[in-house]
Enzyme design. Structure first.
Site, PDB file in Angstrom:
ATOM      1  N   ARG A  77       9.133  -5.906  -1.391  1.00  0.00           N
ATOM      2  CA  ARG A  77       8.847  -6.853  -0.322  1.00  0.00           C
ATOM      3  C   ARG A  77       8.851  -8.249  -0.924  1.00  0.00           C
ATOM      4  O   ARG A  77       8.452  -8.448  -2.071  1.00  0.00           O
ATOM      5  CB  ARG A  77       7.491  -6.563   0.333  1.00  0.00           C
ATOM      6  CG  ARG A  77       7.466  -5.336   1.222  1.00  0.00           C
ATOM      7  CD  ARG A  77       8.279  -5.542   2.494  1.00  0.00           C
ATOM      8  NE  ARG A  77       8.141  -4.455   3.443  1.00  0.00           N
ATOM      9  CZ  ARG A  77       8.942  -3.390   3.512  1.00  0.00           C
ATOM     10  NH1 ARG A  77       9.935  -3.286   2.634  1.00  0.00           N
ATOM     11  NH2 ARG A  77       8.745  -2.461   4.425  1.00  0.00           N
ATOM     12  N   ASP A 108      16.949  -8.567  -2.584  1.00  0.00           N
ATOM     13  CA  ASP A 108      17.230  -7.927  -1.297  1.00  0.00           C
ATOM     14  C   ASP A 108      16.180  -8.329  -0.280  1.00  0.00           C
ATOM     15  O   ASP A 108      16.407  -8.218   0.919  1.00  0.00           O
ATOM     16  CB  ASP A 108      17.263  -6.405  -1.455  1.00  0.00           C
ATOM     17  CG  ASP A 108      17.741  -5.724  -0.194  1.00  0.00           C
ATOM     18  OD1 ASP A 108      18.855  -6.065   0.265  1.00  0.00           O
ATOM     19  OD2 ASP A 108      17.022  -4.870   0.347  1.00  0.00           O
ATOM     20  N   GLU A 138      11.341 -13.734   5.785  1.00  0.00           N
ATOM     21  CA  GLU A 138      12.626 -13.193   6.206  1.00  0.00           C
ATOM     22  C   GLU A 138      12.812 -13.461   7.691  1.00  0.00           C
ATOM     23  O   GLU A 138      11.882 -13.241   8.466  1.00  0.00           O
ATOM     24  CB  GLU A 138      12.694 -11.680   5.939  1.00  0.00           C
ATOM     25  CG  GLU A 138      12.755 -11.334   4.478  1.00  0.00           C
ATOM     26  CD  GLU A 138      12.914  -9.845   4.220  1.00  0.00           C
ATOM     27  OE1 GLU A 138      13.028  -9.075   5.200  1.00  0.00           O
ATOM     28  OE2 GLU A 138      12.912  -9.454   3.044  1.00  0.00           O
ATOM     29  N   HIS A 145      18.041  -7.929   2.873  1.00  0.00           N
ATOM     30  CA  HIS A 145      17.285  -6.711   3.208  1.00  0.00           C
ATOM     31  C   HIS A 145      18.201  -5.598   3.735  1.00  0.00           C
ATOM     32  O   HIS A 145      17.938  -4.974   4.765  1.00  0.00           O
ATOM     33  CB  HIS A 145      16.194  -7.023   4.233  1.00  0.00           C
ATOM     34  CG  HIS A 145      15.010  -6.118   4.109  1.00  0.00           C
ATOM     35  ND1 HIS A 145      13.713  -6.535   4.325  1.00  0.00           N
ATOM     36  CD2 HIS A 145      14.906  -4.796   3.787  1.00  0.00           C
ATOM     37  CE1 HIS A 145      12.872  -5.530   4.166  1.00  0.00           C
ATOM     38  NE2 HIS A 145      13.576  -4.461   3.834  1.00  0.00           N
ATOM     39  N   SER A 159      19.450  -3.106   1.433  1.00  0.00           N
ATOM     40  CA  SER A 159      19.533  -2.014   0.457  1.00  0.00           C
ATOM     41  C   SER A 159      19.169  -0.665   1.051  1.00  0.00           C
ATOM     42  O   SER A 159      19.606   0.383   0.573  1.00  0.00           O
ATOM     43  CB  SER A 159      18.636  -2.300  -0.753  1.00  0.00           C
ATOM     44  OG  SER A 159      17.265  -2.272  -0.394  1.00  0.00           O
TER      45      SER A 159
END
Length: 328
Positions: A241, A265, A270, A289, A291
């Site tokens: 995170r 990632d 976000e 984000h 993956s």
């Protein structure tokens, strides 16, 4: 009874299960075929979820809206369709002391491949080469190296960390890891460090992969002191995170050359704001984000759901139980 763990008090009755997500009908049919006497109700509309949960003991969902939780008086078990629960463990949900499980490990193989892809990209100079391609310029990258013989430090040896470790070892890397609980090292891991030895692990690693959930313990675990503990030629990767990393400290470390680069990632916040300097740094990979994405997610995830239905009905401990006190 007071003090009982939620997973120990799961009742065997499970006659109605609500699937509160847009699950492929083929997987819904798998549940019905495996448990013909189980009423399976599909309700992907949050507005209709409170009514659908009437009399239901089980729920498969991404999150539990407050109005749905209040209406679900018979609910005993919630299975989250994702792995991370940092954004769904509301106080009201925790107070209900339900059995909570998740899809931890379902996306571990593809996330491990994603991490390796970022590591290999830096090793072969691909970020720089892709910029040349966009500009239609023929150049060689300024830096290339081989992963074989280098050290990978995996911070968090859960499902993802374990999947990454043996893949990296197969490429000839030395793999060390960090985890809270003692035990045998996962396949491919040479040495396991306790949390208090984080800086020692960082100092040994050419690559550092953050494979942790976000909890009060891990928020801003990586800050200025951690970046100073890393080698100047080392790379950081985060698929946990964004808030595990102090992002301003990361930007400062990259600008100062305290670390060689980063594969992100996840970010904080976000989506990453368009004016973040991370977007334009030549030594940063940002993968938005993604993956966890794989066409095989529910191929593996449905097995966890089916297993837990059977365990619930046999009054056995469930698989992937969330520790609501620790937050994962």
């Amino acid at each position: 009874m007071p003090g009982e763990r939620a997973e120990e008090r799961a009742v065997a009755e499970l006659s109605r299960l609500v699937v509160g997500i847009d699950l492929d009908p083929a997987y819904v049919e798998r549940i019905r075929e495996a448990f013909p006497d189980l009423e399976v109700v599909v309700c992907a509309d949050p507005a209709e979820l409170p009514a659908a949960l009437e009399g239901a003991q089980g729920l498969v969902t991404w999150r539990v809206p407050p109005e749905a939780l209040a209406a679900a008086t018979a609910l005993r078990w919630v299975h989250f369709a994702g792995a991370g629960v940092d954004g769904v463990l509301s106080p009201a949900l925790v107070e209900r002391n339900l059995v909570l499980t998740n899809n931890s490990g379902v996306a571990a193989p593809n996330i491990a491949e994603h991490l390796l892809a970022m590591m290999l990209a830096f090793a072969r100079g691909l970020p720089e080469l892709m910029r040349y391609q966009v500009r239609h310029e023929w150049h060689h990258p300024s830096r290339r190296f081989e992963l074989a013989g280098q050290t990978l430090g995996v911070v968090g040896l859960g499902d993802i960390g374990a999947e990454l470790a043996w893949r990296a070892a197969a490429l000839g890397m030395r793999v060390i890891g960090l985890r809270r609980r003692p035990g045998e090292p996962p396949r491919g891991v040479e040495r396991v460090y306790p949390p208090e030895a984080l800086h020692e692990l960082l100092g040994e690693s050419d690559h550092v992969a953050i494979c942790l959930p976000l909890t009060p313990r891990t928020r801003h675990l990586f800050g200025p002191a951690e970046f100073r503990a890393m080698r100047r030629d080392a790379y950081l990767y985060n698929i946990g995170r964004g808030a595990i990393v102090d992002q301003e400290a990361l930007i400062a470390a990259l600008q100062a050359g305290e670390i060689a680069g980063a594969g992100l990632d996840v970010t904080d916040p976000e989506p990453l704001p368009p004016d973040s300097p991370l977007w334009d740094m030549p030594n940063v990979l940002i993968t938005n984000h993604t993956s966890g994405g794989t066409p095989r997610y529910w191929e593996r995830g449905i097995e966890v759901v089916l297993d837990n239905i059977g365990r619930f009905r046999r009054d056995e401990p469930l698989r992937n139980v969330v520790d609501q006190r620790e937050g994962y």
